[in-house]
Design a protein around this motif. Structure first.
Motif, PDB file in Angstrom:
ATOM      1  N   SER A  26      71.229  71.952  96.374  1.00  0.00           N
ATOM      2  CA  SER A  26      70.620  70.719  95.854  1.00  0.00           C
ATOM      3  C   SER A  26      69.631  70.992  94.728  1.00  0.00           C
ATOM      4  CB  SER A  26      69.882  70.004  96.991  1.00  0.00           C
ATOM      5  OG  SER A  26      68.799  70.810  97.434  1.00  0.00           O
ATOM      6  N   ILE A  27      69.234  69.915  94.083  1.00  0.00           N
ATOM      7  CA  ILE A  27      68.192  70.013  93.065  1.00  0.00           C
ATOM      8  C   ILE A  27      66.890  70.458  93.725  1.00  0.00           C
ATOM      9  CG2 ILE A  27      66.739  68.682  91.479  1.00  0.00           C
ATOM     10  CD1 ILE A  27      69.206  67.148  90.655  1.00  0.00           C
ATOM     11  N   ARG A  28      66.681  70.041  94.951  1.00  0.00           N
ATOM     12  CA  ARG A  28      65.482  70.462  95.693  1.00  0.00           C
ATOM     13  C   ARG A  28      65.471  71.984  95.873  1.00  0.00           C
ATOM     14  NH1 ARG A  28      62.960  67.290 100.634  1.00  0.00           N
ATOM     15  NH2 ARG A  28      63.004  65.839  98.923  1.00  0.00           N
ATOM     16  N   SER A  29      66.620  72.559  96.216  1.00  0.00           N
ATOM     17  CA  SER A  29      66.732  74.017  96.355  1.00  0.00           C
ATOM     18  C   SER A  29      66.522  74.701  95.011  1.00  0.00           C
ATOM     19  CB  SER A  29      68.101  74.394  96.912  1.00  0.00           C
ATOM     20  OG  SER A  29      68.292  73.848  98.178  1.00  0.00           O
ATOM     21  N   PHE A  30      67.098  74.111  93.972  1.00  0.00           N
ATOM     22  CA  PHE A  30      66.960  74.649  92.620  1.00  0.00           C
ATOM     23  C   PHE A  30      65.494  74.617  92.196  1.00  0.00           C
ATOM     24  CE2 PHE A  30      67.939  74.186  87.904  1.00  0.00           C
ATOM     25  CZ  PHE A  30      68.388  75.490  87.749  1.00  0.00           C
ATOM     26  N   ALA A  31      64.817  73.520  92.483  1.00  0.00           N
ATOM     27  CA  ALA A  31      63.399  73.384  92.146  1.00  0.00           C
ATOM     28  C   ALA A  31      62.571  74.446  92.873  1.00  0.00           C
ATOM     29  CB  ALA A  31      62.908  71.989  92.508  1.00  0.00           C
ATOM     30  N   LYS A  32      62.909  74.692  94.130  1.00  0.00           N
ATOM     31  CA  LYS A  32      62.196  75.712  94.901  1.00  0.00           C
ATOM     32  C   LYS A  32      62.383  77.081  94.264  1.00  0.00           C
ATOM     33  CE  LYS A  32      61.520  77.253  99.625  1.00  0.00           C
ATOM     34  NZ  LYS A  32      61.903  77.064 101.027  1.00  0.00           N
ATOM     35  N   LYS A  33      63.599  77.371  93.816  1.00  0.00           N
ATOM     36  CA  LYS A  33      63.887  78.639  93.148  1.00  0.00           C
ATOM     37  C   LYS A  33      63.062  78.773  91.862  1.00  0.00           C
ATOM     38  CE  LYS A  33      67.830  81.241  91.333  1.00  0.00           C
ATOM     39  NZ  LYS A  33      67.916  82.338  92.280  1.00  0.00           N
ATOM     40  N   LEU A  34      62.870  77.647  91.164  1.00  0.00           N
ATOM     41  CA  LEU A  34      62.108  77.641  89.912  1.00  0.00           C
ATOM     42  C   LEU A  34      60.606  77.546  90.142  1.00  0.00           C
ATOM     43  CD1 LEU A  34      64.300  75.177  87.825  1.00  0.00           C
ATOM     44  CD2 LEU A  34      64.353  77.681  87.796  1.00  0.00           C
ATOM     45  N   ASN A  35      60.216  77.289  91.389  1.00  0.00           N
ATOM     46  CA  ASN A  35      58.816  77.079  91.750  1.00  0.00           C
ATOM     47  C   ASN A  35      58.246  75.847  91.042  1.00  0.00           C
ATOM     48  OD1 ASN A  35      56.538  77.698  93.238  1.00  0.00           O
ATOM     49  ND2 ASN A  35      55.671  78.998  91.639  1.00  0.00           N
ATOM     50  N   LEU A  36      59.051  74.795  91.041  1.00  0.00           N
ATOM     51  CA  LEU A  36      58.672  73.510  90.454  1.00  0.00           C
ATOM     52  C   LEU A  36      58.857  72.410  91.493  1.00  0.00           C
ATOM     53  CD1 LEU A  36      60.572  73.705  87.042  1.00  0.00           C
ATOM     54  CD2 LEU A  36      58.130  74.024  87.393  1.00  0.00           C
TER      55      LEU A  36
END
Length: 72
Positions: A26-36
């Motif tokens: 998800s975008i949520r997982s992607f955001a976590k990876k980016l620390n955003l």
């Protein structure tokens, strides 16, 4: 193509690659990876939020982009 469009395109490309490996990524997982925050990540992907040079460099490190991709 301007810098913001390149950043946006690169992020979309990486998200699609990750989703191809895991259809539930998800975008949520992607955001976590980016620390955003997920909302900030979504706004960047939609072109509604600009990315500073400093943030772009941090994102490049977190995504482990190769030198060619980082140069863009």
């Amino acid at each position: 193509m301007n810098e913001q469009m390149i950043i946006q395109t690169t992020l979309r490309k990486k998200l699609v690659e990750l989703q191809a490996k895991n259809s539930q990524y998800s975008i949520r997982s992607f955001a976590k990876k980016l620390n955003l925050q997920p909302s900030a990540t979504n706004e960047i992907l939609k072109g509604q939020r600009k990315v500073s040079r400093e943030l772009a460099e941090k994102i490049a490190l977190r995504l482990q982009l190769d030198p060619t991709e980082r140069a863009e």
